[in-house]
Design a protein around this motif. Structure first.
Motif, mmCIF file in Angstrom:
data_model
loop_
_atom_site.group_PDB
_atom_site.id
_atom_site.type_symbol
_atom_site.label_atom_id
_atom_site.label_comp_id
_atom_site.label_asym_id
_atom_site.label_seq_id
_atom_site.Cartn_x
_atom_site.Cartn_y
_atom_site.Cartn_z
ATOM 1 N N MET A 1 4.010 -3.948 -10.615
ATOM 2 C CA MET A 1 2.831 -3.801 -9.768
ATOM 3 C C MET A 1 3.232 -3.062 -8.490
ATOM 4 N N PRO A 2 2.579 -1.925 -8.207
ATOM 5 C CA PRO A 2 2.930 -1.172 -7.000
ATOM 6 C C PRO A 2 2.524 -1.926 -5.729
ATOM 7 N N GLY A 90 -1.216 14.986 -4.426
ATOM 8 C CA GLY A 90 -0.329 14.943 -3.268
ATOM 9 C C GLY A 90 0.845 14.015 -3.435
ATOM 10 N N PRO A 91 1.515 13.757 -2.319
ATOM 11 C CA PRO A 91 2.766 13.005 -2.365
ATOM 12 C C PRO A 91 2.602 11.502 -2.595
ATOM 13 N N TYR A 92 1.410 10.976 -2.423
ATOM 14 C CA TYR A 92 1.193 9.536 -2.591
ATOM 15 C C TYR A 92 0.554 9.253 -3.945
ATOM 16 N N LYS A 93 0.802 8.051 -4.439
ATOM 17 C CA LYS A 93 0.117 7.615 -5.655
ATOM 18 C C LYS A 93 -1.338 7.297 -5.300
ATOM 19 N N LEU A 94 -1.540 6.773 -4.084
ATOM 20 C CA LEU A 94 -2.870 6.496 -3.548
ATOM 21 C C LEU A 94 -2.839 6.778 -2.055
ATOM 22 N N TRP A 95 -3.849 7.464 -1.556
ATOM 23 C CA TRP A 95 -4.040 7.689 -0.111
ATOM 24 C C TRP A 95 -5.536 7.638 0.129
ATOM 25 N N TYR A 96 -5.989 6.613 0.864
ATOM 26 C CA TYR A 96 -7.401 6.414 1.182
ATOM 27 C C TYR A 96 -7.483 6.179 2.679
ATOM 28 N N HIS A 97 -7.985 7.157 3.420
ATOM 29 C CA HIS A 97 -7.986 7.131 4.880
ATOM 30 C C HIS A 97 -9.420 7.046 5.387
ATOM 31 N N PHE A 110 -12.092 4.854 18.269
ATOM 32 C CA PHE A 110 -11.679 5.557 17.059
ATOM 33 C C PHE A 110 -10.836 4.594 16.241
ATOM 34 N N ILE A 111 -11.170 4.461 14.970
ATOM 35 C CA ILE A 111 -10.403 3.606 14.064
ATOM 36 C C ILE A 111 -9.901 4.453 12.904
ATOM 37 N N ASP A 112 -8.623 4.297 12.593
ATOM 38 C CA ASP A 112 -8.018 4.870 11.387
ATOM 39 C C ASP A 112 -7.490 3.709 10.573
ATOM 40 N N ARG A 113 -7.915 3.622 9.318
ATOM 41 C CA ARG A 113 -7.406 2.597 8.398
ATOM 42 C C ARG A 113 -6.961 3.327 7.136
ATOM 43 N N VAL A 114 -5.648 3.334 6.918
ATOM 44 C CA VAL A 114 -5.088 4.044 5.766
ATOM 45 C C VAL A 114 -4.533 3.021 4.781
ATOM 46 N N THR A 115 -4.964 3.140 3.543
ATOM 47 C CA THR A 115 -4.417 2.344 2.453
ATOM 48 C C THR A 115 -3.660 3.321 1.568
ATOM 49 N N TYR A 116 -2.383 3.017 1.291
ATOM 50 C CA TYR A 116 -1.579 3.958 0.523
ATOM 51 C C TYR A 116 -0.571 3.245 -0.377
ATOM 52 N N VAL A 117 -0.229 3.939 -1.439
ATOM 53 C CA VAL A 117 0.784 3.474 -2.395
ATOM 54 C C VAL A 117 1.719 4.649 -2.640
ATOM 55 N N LEU A 118 3.000 4.358 -2.637
ATOM 56 C CA LEU A 118 3.986 5.403 -2.909
ATOM 57 C C LEU A 118 4.265 5.504 -4.401
ATOM 58 N N PRO A 119 4.635 6.695 -4.858
ATOM 59 C CA PRO A 119 5.024 6.848 -6.263
ATOM 60 C C PRO A 119 6.454 6.338 -6.479
ATOM 61 N N PHE A 120 6.921 6.397 -7.682
ATOM 62 C CA PHE A 120 8.311 6.132 -8.069
ATOM 63 C C PHE A 120 8.727 4.665 -7.986
ATOM 64 N N GLY A 121 7.775 3.740 -8.052
ATOM 65 C CA GLY A 121 8.090 2.318 -8.135
ATOM 66 C C GLY A 121 9.053 1.838 -7.070
#
Length: 160
Positions: A1-2, A90-97, A110-121
């Motif tokens: 699970m990432p 792109g470079p991320y498995k998931l990038w939601y900004h 101003f609010i920035d909320r980034v949800t991200y997952v990296l590749p390569f386990g």
């Protein structure tokens, strides 16, 4: 699970809602808030103002990999309030900004909320611990200062 990572930033800038929206809704302004030492280039001929479904292609420098294509889609635009840029390639498995602006005492939050997952386990998680987490922190630290400067140093450059 990432592993799902989150980055959250918030700042209040003394400006008006209309001025804030004009700035963040222009894809060209992304270059103004990106660190000079970060390899970054907008490839797409972008419009003056974003719209739902707009795809923007960039070239970004990724440590140990080199320049990589990053394609984002702008979506869920709520005029004068919020929008999302979501990576398609792109470079991320998931990038939601998620970007949000709201009027508060003293200006605009101003609010920035980034949800991200990296590749390569597990290798991606090692990279996150070694440099990705710090790189993202540095980028958003720079953005905080650049945003403040853009709205306070020369308000005429922000307005259209």
């Amino acid at each position: 699970m990432p592993k799902i990572h989150q980055l959250y930033r918030e700042q209040v800038i003394p400006t008006k809602l209309e001025t804030a929206w004009e700035f963040i809704s222009s894809p060209r302004n992304l270059d103004k808030i990106t660190p000079d030492d970060m390899p970054f280039e907008i490839i797409t001929d972008v419009p003056d103002t974003m719209y739902n479904g707009l795809l923007i292609e960039y070239r970004v420098g990724v440590p140990f990999i080199g320049k990589q294509t990053w394609l984002t889609e702008l979506k869920h635009i709520q005029e004068h309030h919020s929008f999302v840029d979501e990576q398609r390639i792109g470079p991320y498995k998931l990038w939601y900004h998620y970007h949000e602006i709201t009027e508060v005492e003293g200006g605009i939050r101003f609010i920035d909320r980034v949800t991200y997952v990296l590749p390569f386990g597990p290798f991606g998680e090692i990279a996150h611990g070694l440099f990705v987490k710090k790189q993202l922190k540095d980028i958003f630290d720079y953005r905080k200062e650049a945003m403040l400067k853009a709205f306070t140093a020369n308000t005429s450059s922000v307005s259209r």
